[in-house]
Design a protein around this motif. Structure first.
Motif, PDB file in Angstrom:
ATOM      1  N   VAL A  82     -30.984 -46.471   0.020  1.00  0.00           N
ATOM      2  CA  VAL A  82     -32.229 -45.775  -0.481  1.00  0.00           C
ATOM      3  C   VAL A  82     -32.053 -44.437  -1.175  1.00  0.00           C
ATOM      4  O   VAL A  82     -31.185 -43.677  -0.795  1.00  0.00           O
ATOM      5  CB  VAL A  82     -33.235 -45.385   0.680  1.00  0.00           C
ATOM      6  N   ARG A  83     -32.635 -44.311  -2.160  1.00  0.00           N
ATOM      7  CA  ARG A  83     -32.657 -43.173  -3.259  1.00  0.00           C
ATOM      8  C   ARG A  83     -33.815 -42.737  -3.329  1.00  0.00           C
ATOM      9  O   ARG A  83     -34.974 -43.513  -3.835  1.00  0.00           O
ATOM     10  CB  ARG A  83     -31.984 -43.455  -4.537  1.00  0.00           C
ATOM     11  N   ILE A  84     -34.261 -41.418  -3.147  1.00  0.00           N
ATOM     12  CA  ILE A  84     -35.515 -40.958  -3.321  1.00  0.00           C
ATOM     13  C   ILE A  84     -35.560 -39.869  -4.563  1.00  0.00           C
ATOM     14  O   ILE A  84     -34.735 -38.954  -4.325  1.00  0.00           O
ATOM     15  CB  ILE A  84     -36.118 -40.112  -1.881  1.00  0.00           C
ATOM     16  N   LEU A  85     -36.598 -40.007  -5.528  1.00  0.00           N
ATOM     17  CA  LEU A  85     -36.685 -38.832  -6.431  1.00  0.00           C
ATOM     18  C   LEU A  85     -38.043 -38.415  -6.309  1.00  0.00           C
ATOM     19  O   LEU A  85     -39.155 -39.039  -6.194  1.00  0.00           O
ATOM     20  CB  LEU A  85     -36.542 -39.724  -7.885  1.00  0.00           C
TER      21      LEU A  85
ATOM     22  N   GLY B 128     -28.776 -41.370   5.555  1.00  0.00           N
ATOM     23  CA  GLY B 128     -28.175 -42.089   4.397  1.00  0.00           C
ATOM     24  C   GLY B 128     -29.035 -42.069   3.192  1.00  0.00           C
ATOM     25  O   GLY B 128     -28.282 -42.422   2.358  1.00  0.00           O
ATOM     26  N   ALA B 129     -30.295 -41.622   3.157  1.00  0.00           N
ATOM     27  CA  ALA B 129     -30.848 -41.515   1.783  1.00  0.00           C
ATOM     28  C   ALA B 129     -30.319 -40.562   0.964  1.00  0.00           C
ATOM     29  O   ALA B 129     -30.261 -39.578   1.667  1.00  0.00           O
ATOM     30  CB  ALA B 129     -32.216 -41.461   2.265  1.00  0.00           C
ATOM     31  N   LYS B 130     -30.363 -40.763  -0.479  1.00  0.00           N
ATOM     32  CA  LYS B 130     -29.795 -39.859  -1.315  1.00  0.00           C
ATOM     33  C   LYS B 130     -31.395 -39.249  -1.822  1.00  0.00           C
ATOM     34  O   LYS B 130     -32.258 -39.968  -2.118  1.00  0.00           O
ATOM     35  CB  LYS B 130     -29.219 -40.334  -2.266  1.00  0.00           C
ATOM     36  N   ALA B 131     -31.646 -37.942  -1.852  1.00  0.00           N
ATOM     37  CA  ALA B 131     -32.764 -37.329  -2.451  1.00  0.00           C
ATOM     38  C   ALA B 131     -32.552 -36.350  -3.591  1.00  0.00           C
ATOM     39  O   ALA B 131     -31.342 -35.549  -3.412  1.00  0.00           O
ATOM     40  CB  ALA B 131     -33.341 -36.690  -1.243  1.00  0.00           C
ATOM     41  N   ASP B 132     -33.263 -36.357  -4.624  1.00  0.00           N
ATOM     42  CA  ASP B 132     -33.147 -35.627  -5.825  1.00  0.00           C
ATOM     43  C   ASP B 132     -34.288 -35.048  -6.196  1.00  0.00           C
ATOM     44  O   ASP B 132     -35.332 -35.639  -5.943  1.00  0.00           O
ATOM     45  CB  ASP B 132     -32.688 -36.342  -6.901  1.00  0.00           C
ATOM     46  N   VAL B 133     -34.570 -33.871  -6.609  1.00  0.00           N
ATOM     47  CA  VAL B 133     -35.902 -33.407  -7.514  1.00  0.00           C
ATOM     48  C   VAL B 133     -35.665 -33.938  -8.770  1.00  0.00           C
ATOM     49  O   VAL B 133     -34.570 -33.829  -9.314  1.00  0.00           O
ATOM     50  CB  VAL B 133     -36.315 -31.930  -7.329  1.00  0.00           C
ATOM     51  N   CYS B 134     -36.785 -34.186  -9.545  1.00  0.00           N
ATOM     52  CA  CYS B 134     -36.579 -34.316 -10.981  1.00  0.00           C
ATOM     53  C   CYS B 134     -35.929 -33.280 -11.856  1.00  0.00           C
ATOM     54  O   CYS B 134     -36.028 -32.138 -11.200  1.00  0.00           O
ATOM     55  CB  CYS B 134     -37.982 -34.582 -11.580  1.00  0.00           C
TER      56      CYS B 134
ATOM     57  N   PRO C  28     -30.630 -37.077 -15.465  1.00  0.00           N
ATOM     58  CA  PRO C  28     -31.188 -38.282 -16.007  1.00  0.00           C
ATOM     59  C   PRO C  28     -30.195 -39.520 -16.144  1.00  0.00           C
ATOM     60  O   PRO C  28     -30.794 -40.546 -16.094  1.00  0.00           O
ATOM     61  CB  PRO C  28     -31.926 -37.550 -17.262  1.00  0.00           C
ATOM     62  N   PRO C  29     -29.154 -39.113 -16.812  1.00  0.00           N
ATOM     63  CA  PRO C  29     -28.166 -40.334 -17.243  1.00  0.00           C
ATOM     64  C   PRO C  29     -28.034 -41.268 -15.907  1.00  0.00           C
ATOM     65  O   PRO C  29     -27.954 -42.383 -16.017  1.00  0.00           O
ATOM     66  CB  PRO C  29     -27.088 -39.516 -17.680  1.00  0.00           C
ATOM     67  N   GLN C  30     -27.659 -40.527 -14.891  1.00  0.00           N
ATOM     68  CA  GLN C  30     -27.377 -41.437 -13.570  1.00  0.00           C
ATOM     69  C   GLN C  30     -28.664 -41.940 -12.978  1.00  0.00           C
ATOM     70  O   GLN C  30     -28.666 -43.009 -12.474  1.00  0.00           O
ATOM     71  CB  GLN C  30     -26.909 -40.398 -12.428  1.00  0.00           C
ATOM     72  N   ILE C  31     -29.885 -41.435 -12.948  1.00  0.00           N
ATOM     73  CA  ILE C  31     -31.178 -41.868 -12.573  1.00  0.00           C
ATOM     74  C   ILE C  31     -31.512 -43.177 -13.408  1.00  0.00           C
ATOM     75  O   ILE C  31     -31.821 -44.311 -13.042  1.00  0.00           O
ATOM     76  CB  ILE C  31     -32.386 -41.072 -12.380  1.00  0.00           C
TER      77      ILE C  31
END
Length: 144
Positions: free
Chosen positions: A59-62, A98-104, A127-130
């Motif tokens: 899971v990846r959370i943006l 285990g989730a990865k979280a990012d802010v925009c 952005p390139p990774q997302i």
């Protein structure tokens, strides 16, 4: 005639195995984007993220716009029932599982904030990774 049926059965078996393998791979990555200001919507997005983790998904959370507020150290919300937890507490639980979280990438600079405003474990999205992650056909994409 029997050889034809045997060959056909073998081909069908391989096709079903391939489809089954693809389905397992397709469900292996979950991308959750949270933009909502609604605490209940934020909470439900994270409850579902936790369920995806429990079921073996990566899971990846943006967190964008109001969703990014969840990651701020000074975030405050009334705990949601019946969990008695805020969206931020659910986010922390997801990350600890285990989730990865990012802010925009636009979140911090447009609020005049630095990384020090965020809780531990949340990164600033690149952005390139997302974009690469989003383009992966094995990623299931959900927005809240």
């Amino acid at each position: 005639m029997m050889k034809i049926f045997s060959s056909l059965a073998l081909v069908m078996g391989l096709m079903l195995s391939s489809v089954s393998s693809y389905a397992a791979e397709a469900a292996s990555k979950t991308f959750v984007v949270i933009t909502s200001e609604s605490v209940e919507t934020q909470g439900m997005a994270l409850v579902l993220s936790l369920q995806a983790l429990k079921n073996g998904s990566d899971v990846r959370i943006l967190l964008c716009d109001h969703g990014g507020d969840i990651a701020k150290k000074d975030y405050q919300a009334t705990p949601l029932q019946p969990l008695n937890a805020t969206p931020q507490q659910l986010l922390k639980k997801a990350m600890s599982n285990g989730a990865k979280a990012d802010v925009c990438a636009l979140y911090l600079p447009n609020r005049g904030l630095g990384m020090d405003a965020l809780i531990e474990g949340v990164s600033n999205a690149k952005p390139p990774q997302i974009g690469t992650y989003m383009a992966d056909p094995s990623v299931r994409y959900f927005t809240f």
